[in-house]
Design an enzyme around this catalytic site. Sequence first.
Site, PDB file in Angstrom:
ATOM      1  N   HIS A  12       0.841  -1.206   0.000  1.00  0.00           N
ATOM      2  CA  HIS A  12       0.000   0.000   0.000  1.00  0.00           C
ATOM      3  C   HIS A  12       0.870   1.248   0.000  1.00  0.00           C
ATOM      4  O   HIS A  12       1.819   1.361   0.764  1.00  0.00           O
ATOM      5  CB  HIS A  12      -0.987   0.020   1.167  1.00  0.00           C
ATOM      6  CG  HIS A  12      -0.366  -0.225   2.509  1.00  0.00           C
ATOM      7  ND1 HIS A  12      -0.077  -1.486   2.978  1.00  0.00           N
ATOM      8  CD2 HIS A  12       0.015   0.636   3.485  1.00  0.00           C
ATOM      9  CE1 HIS A  12       0.453  -1.395   4.179  1.00  0.00           C
ATOM     10  NE2 HIS A  12       0.529  -0.118   4.516  1.00  0.00           N
TER      11      HIS A  12
HETATM   12  P1  AMP Z   1       1.458   0.698   7.453  1.00  0.00           P
HETATM   13  O1  AMP Z   1       2.195   1.024   8.706  1.00  0.00           O
HETATM   14  O2  AMP Z   1       2.127   1.285   6.242  1.00  0.00           O
HETATM   15  O3  AMP Z   1       1.157  -0.775   7.306  1.00  0.00           O
HETATM   16  O4  AMP Z   1       0.082   1.487   7.550  1.00  0.00           O
HETATM   17  C1  AMP Z   1      -1.178   0.892   7.592  1.00  0.00           C
HETATM   18  C2  AMP Z   1      -2.221   1.991   7.462  1.00  0.00           C
HETATM   19  O5  AMP Z   1      -3.495   1.377   7.391  1.00  0.00           O
HETATM   20  C3  AMP Z   1      -2.285   2.952   8.641  1.00  0.00           C
HETATM   21  O6  AMP Z   1      -2.185   4.281   8.155  1.00  0.00           O
HETATM   22  C4  AMP Z   1      -3.641   2.675   9.307  1.00  0.00           C
HETATM   23  O7  AMP Z   1      -4.243   3.850   9.810  1.00  0.00           O
HETATM   24  C5  AMP Z   1      -4.443   2.105   8.168  1.00  0.00           C
HETATM   25  N1  AMP Z   1      -5.460   1.126   8.544  1.00  0.00           N
HETATM   26  C6  AMP Z   1      -5.395   0.217   9.550  1.00  0.00           C
HETATM   27  N2  AMP Z   1      -6.465  -0.613   9.494  1.00  0.00           N
HETATM   28  C7  AMP Z   1      -7.215  -0.209   8.433  1.00  0.00           C
HETATM   29  C8  AMP Z   1      -8.418  -0.670   7.842  1.00  0.00           C
HETATM   30  N3  AMP Z   1      -9.066  -1.731   8.333  1.00  0.00           N
HETATM   31  N4  AMP Z   1      -8.910  -0.020   6.747  1.00  0.00           N
HETATM   32  C9  AMP Z   1      -8.254   1.058   6.245  1.00  0.00           C
HETATM   33  N5  AMP Z   1      -7.107   1.542   6.751  1.00  0.00           N
HETATM   34  C10 AMP Z   1      -6.583   0.915   7.826  1.00  0.00           C
END
Ligand code: AMP
Length: 196
Positions: free
Chosen positions: A113
Amino acid sequence: MSKRSLDNNKDDSKIPAKEPKKHWSLGLVESMEDPKLIYKETKNLVVIRDKYPKAKIHFLVLPRDDISSISKLNKSHLNLLDEFGLLLKTIKEEHDCELRAGFHAVPSMHRLHMHVISTDMNSPCLKTKVHWNSFTTGFFILYEDIFKKLTEDGFIQKISNETHKSLMSTPLKCNQCSYEPKNMPQLKQHLLTHIK
Ligand code: AMP
Ligand code: ZN
């Protein structure tokens, strides 16, 4: 009525089968199918709103293909990365604030992502030094740098535990001026002064 006949009267077909609870780290894969979170879709990519946004604008761009993280990328993904860039351009055209795009060096959630986040960093979900440093230090690898590394080396080198620790313990510093706050409440208060 005997216990046995009571049991026999049970109509199990009316009890909905419980979905097994998925691990939290798979949350993004579920959110990719949630119409409330989807901002934009193409044949190969989905843009969702981050559920816990760390700034006024915070999107995540994910491939439909099951690529778990940046560490799985190779030269065969360069066309897909190009598509990330095209979508980023469109998202930027749709917003009149400054947006940064990049990947966390060590992501916590499954499925590759790309974060697209506004520089205000003004959000109640932004609470900790780890949150701050994950977007404002070298832990946030810019889209252009990922593209360049993949083109030149054909893979993205993992960072060491030591580098990870040192990036997370980087002293707080404003991302818009040279101010060095003592703590997160001070930083959050200061960020308000940059809002036009
Ligand atoms: P990372 O540290 O790059 O894996 O970031 C994961 C991101 O996903 C963070 O910015 C979270 O706020 C976001 N996040 C966590 N759970 C969800 C979810 N179920 N749906 C959408 N975003 C999420
Ligand atoms: Zn500042």
